[in-house]
Design a protein around this motif. Structure first.
Motif, PDB file in Angstrom:
ATOM      1  N   UNK A  15     -14.532   1.089   7.097  1.00  0.00           N
ATOM      2  CA  UNK A  15     -13.870  -0.154   7.484  1.00  0.00           C
ATOM      3  C   UNK A  15     -14.583  -1.367   6.910  1.00  0.00           C
ATOM      4  N   UNK A  16     -15.894  -1.312   6.820  1.00  0.00           N
ATOM      5  CA  UNK A  16     -16.650  -2.470   6.336  1.00  0.00           C
ATOM      6  C   UNK A  16     -16.660  -2.567   4.820  1.00  0.00           C
ATOM      7  N   UNK A  17     -16.675  -1.427   4.123  1.00  0.00           N
ATOM      8  CA  UNK A  17     -16.864  -1.462   2.671  1.00  0.00           C
ATOM      9  C   UNK A  17     -15.691  -0.895   1.877  1.00  0.00           C
ATOM     10  N   UNK A  18     -14.575  -0.601   2.520  1.00  0.00           N
ATOM     11  CA  UNK A  18     -13.455   0.034   1.820  1.00  0.00           C
ATOM     12  C   UNK A  18     -12.916  -0.819   0.678  1.00  0.00           C
ATOM     13  N   UNK A  19     -13.078  -2.144   0.758  1.00  0.00           N
ATOM     14  CA  UNK A  19     -12.560  -3.017  -0.301  1.00  0.00           C
ATOM     15  C   UNK A  19     -13.549  -3.180  -1.454  1.00  0.00           C
ATOM     16  N   UNK A  20     -14.717  -2.525  -1.369  1.00  0.00           N
ATOM     17  CA  UNK A  20     -15.676  -2.490  -2.477  1.00  0.00           C
ATOM     18  C   UNK A  20     -15.370  -1.281  -3.362  1.00  0.00           C
ATOM     19  N   UNK A  21     -15.499  -1.430  -4.673  1.00  0.00           N
ATOM     20  CA  UNK A  21     -15.514  -0.232  -5.505  1.00  0.00           C
ATOM     21  C   UNK A  21     -16.963   0.241  -5.632  1.00  0.00           C
TER      22      UNK A  21
END
Length: 263
Positions: free
Chosen positions: A68-74
């Protein structure tokens, strides 16, 4: 001291790297530790430039909270974040670190920096660079700052926060992803956004339906209160997304108006 989320992120990364890739990352971190303080940022930029050649390209999976915290990071962005945090731990001037990395990094590096600002700069020392980043015109870069990022809500002055939200709407972004938008609601933002609703209606355009998240009805000025029925009805009838958001807003705060526009 590293945050628990950064510790968990490092553990996740280690589980998804080959031994050769782990060795590369450990070596990169050691180079940053041993670098001359005057040349540490140059060393960081050199290492950062090679990240995409050195790590796999994959998505997050696993622990729900971490995802949830880092899902938008590749994956490359997570590695760059870990490198930046490594330097930030001993850097005497976080503002200079962030300014330099933002100035000399490419767009993918800028994006990683902006997404991870709250970990790199938890005290808001690099606010000036973050505000400058809010003026960029690249959607991917601006989104890294404006969406799913707690830094603006925590540190931006009201004027800059409002401008960021309005620019996100201009760019067609979903501002429901502006972290902690509800804690930064203010009368100026409500009226700026409602003025944009009117402008778009008069131009026969449709703004993002999420615009209603930034509008508090009790904060609207007298003129906008007069025009509220006309423009809520306009978009209620025009667009399904707006219909849903307007229904939720009016049902909570003006149920009698919702009954009227339903006809």
């Amino acid at each position: 001291m590293q945050s628990q989320q950064i510790v968990q992120l490092q553990q996740w990364v280690d589980q998804h790297l080959s031994q050769a890739q782990i060795d590369w990352l450990l070596s990169a971190k050691q180079k940053l530790v041993e670098a001359d303080p005057q040349k540490q940022i140059d060393e960081l930029l050199t290492i950062s430039a090679g990240v995409k050649r050195s790590v796999p390209d994959q998505s997050f999976n696993g622990d729900d909270e971490l995802v949830a915290r880092f899902a938008h990071f590749d994956f490359a962005e997570t590695i760059r974040l870990l490198l930046l945090v490594q330097v930030a731990q001993t850097c005497p001037d976080i503002a200079y670190l962030v300014k330099s990395y933002y100035q000399f990094g490419d767009q993918s590096e800028k994006t990683a920096l902006l997404k991870g600002l709250n970990f790199i700069d938890p005290n808001g020392q690099a606010l000036a660079t973050a505000i400058k980043a809010g003026r960029c015109n690249a959607t991917v870069e601006f989104s890294a700052l404006a969406l799913q990022n707690p830094y603006p809500a925590e540190f931006f002055p009201e004027l800059n926060f409002n401008q960021m939200v309005l620019k996100a709407l201009f760019m067609g972004l979903d501002i429901s992803s502006v972290t902690n938008l509800n804690t930064r609601q203010n009368a100026e933002l409500s009226n700026m956004c409602f003025a944009y609703v009117i402008e778009q209606a008069l131009a026969d355009r449709t703004p993002p339906a999420s615009i209603w998240f930034a509008i508090q009805l009790h904060n609207l000025n007298d003129q906008h209160q007069v025009e509220l029925e006309r423009y809520t009805q306009h978009f209620y009838q025009k667009d399904a997304g707006h219909k849903q958001q307007i229904t939720q807003l009016l049902a909570k705060h003006k149920p009698e108006l919702l009954a009227q526009i339903k006809g």
